[in-house]
Design a protein around this motif. Structure first.
Motif, short mmCIF file in Angstrom:
data_model
loop_
_atom_site.label_atom_id
_atom_site.label_comp_id
_atom_site.label_asym_id
_atom_site.label_seq_id
_atom_site.Cartn_x
_atom_site.Cartn_y
_atom_site.Cartn_z
N VAL A 273 0.86 -1.23 0.09
CA VAL A 273 0.00 -0.15 0.18
C VAL A 273 0.73 1.28 0.14
O VAL A 273 0.54 2.11 -0.81
CB VAL A 273 -0.94 0.00 1.20
N ALA A 274 2.10 1.22 0.92
CA ALA A 274 2.92 2.58 0.93
C ALA A 274 3.22 2.64 -0.44
O ALA A 274 3.75 3.79 -0.91
CB ALA A 274 4.00 2.18 1.90
N ARG A 275 3.91 1.51 -1.08
CA ARG A 275 4.50 1.88 -2.26
C ARG A 275 3.76 2.33 -3.42
O ARG A 275 4.11 3.10 -3.98
CB ARG A 275 5.13 0.39 -2.91
N ARG A 276 2.39 1.77 -3.40
CA ARG A 276 1.48 2.35 -4.34
C ARG A 276 1.23 3.72 -4.07
O ARG A 276 0.89 4.58 -5.18
CB ARG A 276 0.34 1.45 -4.39
N ALA A 277 1.18 3.95 -2.80
CA ALA A 277 0.77 5.68 -2.34
C ALA A 277 1.97 6.57 -2.66
O ALA A 277 1.76 7.76 -2.40
CB ALA A 277 0.20 5.58 -0.96
N GLY A 278 3.14 5.75 -2.53
CA GLY A 278 4.33 6.75 -2.76
C GLY A 278 4.82 7.31 -1.59
O GLY A 278 5.31 8.30 -1.23
N HIS A 279 4.48 6.39 -0.32
CA HIS A 279 4.65 6.73 0.84
C HIS A 279 5.71 5.83 1.57
O HIS A 279 5.73 4.67 1.04
CB HIS A 279 3.49 6.76 1.73
N GLY A 280 6.57 6.15 2.68
CA GLY A 280 7.18 4.96 3.30
C GLY A 280 6.10 4.30 4.25
O GLY A 280 5.08 5.09 4.57
N VAL A 281 6.30 3.23 4.76
CA VAL A 281 5.37 2.47 5.48
C VAL A 281 5.22 3.09 6.88
O VAL A 281 4.13 3.33 7.26
CB VAL A 281 6.07 0.98 6.00
N ALA A 282 6.27 3.80 7.47
CA ALA A 282 5.88 4.59 8.68
C ALA A 282 4.98 5.69 8.61
O ALA A 282 4.09 5.88 9.38
CB ALA A 282 7.42 5.10 9.25
N VAL A 283 5.31 6.66 7.30
CA VAL A 283 4.29 7.63 7.11
C VAL A 283 2.75 6.98 6.85
O VAL A 283 1.79 7.69 7.31
CB VAL A 283 4.66 8.35 6.00
N LYS B 249 1.13 6.06 9.92
CA LYS B 249 1.08 7.17 11.07
C LYS B 249 -0.36 7.80 10.64
O LYS B 249 -1.22 8.13 11.29
CB LYS B 249 1.99 8.21 10.86
N ILE B 250 -0.85 7.78 9.26
CA ILE B 250 -1.66 8.35 8.60
C ILE B 250 -2.98 7.59 8.83
O ILE B 250 -4.03 8.35 9.36
CB ILE B 250 -1.72 9.06 7.26
N TYR B 251 -2.83 6.28 8.53
CA TYR B 251 -4.05 5.48 8.62
C TYR B 251 -4.19 4.36 9.44
O TYR B 251 -5.19 3.70 9.76
CB TYR B 251 -3.94 4.56 7.14
N ALA B 252 -3.33 4.42 10.58
CA ALA B 252 -3.38 3.48 11.90
C ALA B 252 -4.67 3.47 12.40
O ALA B 252 -5.31 2.63 12.66
CB ALA B 252 -2.37 3.77 12.81
N HIS B 253 -5.18 4.61 12.59
CA HIS B 253 -6.71 4.66 13.19
C HIS B 253 -7.93 4.10 12.46
O HIS B 253 -8.76 3.88 12.84
CB HIS B 253 -6.99 6.18 13.52
N CYS B 254 -7.59 3.85 10.99
CA CYS B 254 -8.60 3.23 10.10
C CYS B 254 -8.67 1.90 10.06
O CYS B 254 -9.52 1.21 9.29
CB CYS B 254 -8.40 3.89 8.55
N ILE B 255 -7.51 1.26 10.39
CA ILE B 255 -7.43 -0.13 10.39
C ILE B 255 -8.42 -1.03 11.30
O ILE B 255 -8.45 -0.96 12.48
CB ILE B 255 -5.82 -0.70 10.62
N ASP B 256 -9.11 -2.03 10.77
CA ASP B 256 -10.08 -2.83 11.57
C ASP B 256 -9.35 -3.64 12.32
O ASP B 256 -8.20 -4.05 12.09
CB ASP B 256 -10.95 -3.53 10.47
#
Length: 68
Positions: free
Chosen positions: A14-24, A27-34
């Motif tokens: 997901v990070a690769r496709r979004a152009g982010h590092g995994v940590a970023v 940090k952004i989406y942790a609250h959304c994970i079921d």
């Protein structure tokens, strides 16, 4: 992206496709994970233990009590 994470796509992909590092990404989406509410039970199940909160320094400290 939260849909991808909740569908089981690895965070690295997901990070690769979004152009982010995994940590970023996390940090952004942790609250959304079921499934975060049952995290302790999932950890306990994976470890095959019955006590989800062993006392510090107890038998579960990983040294096995054996001197080398």
């Amino acid at each position: 992206m939260s849909l991808w994470l909740n569908s089981g796509v690895p965070a690295t992909e997901v990070a690769r496709r979004a152009g982010h590092g995994v940590a970023v990404l996390l940090k952004i989406y942790a609250h959304c994970i079921d499934g975060q509410t049952d995290a302790n039970q999932r950890i306990t199940d994976a470890l095959g233990t019955h006590d989800a909160s062993p006392e510090p320094g107890g038998e579960g400290d990983g040294d096995g009590g054996q001197a080398s």
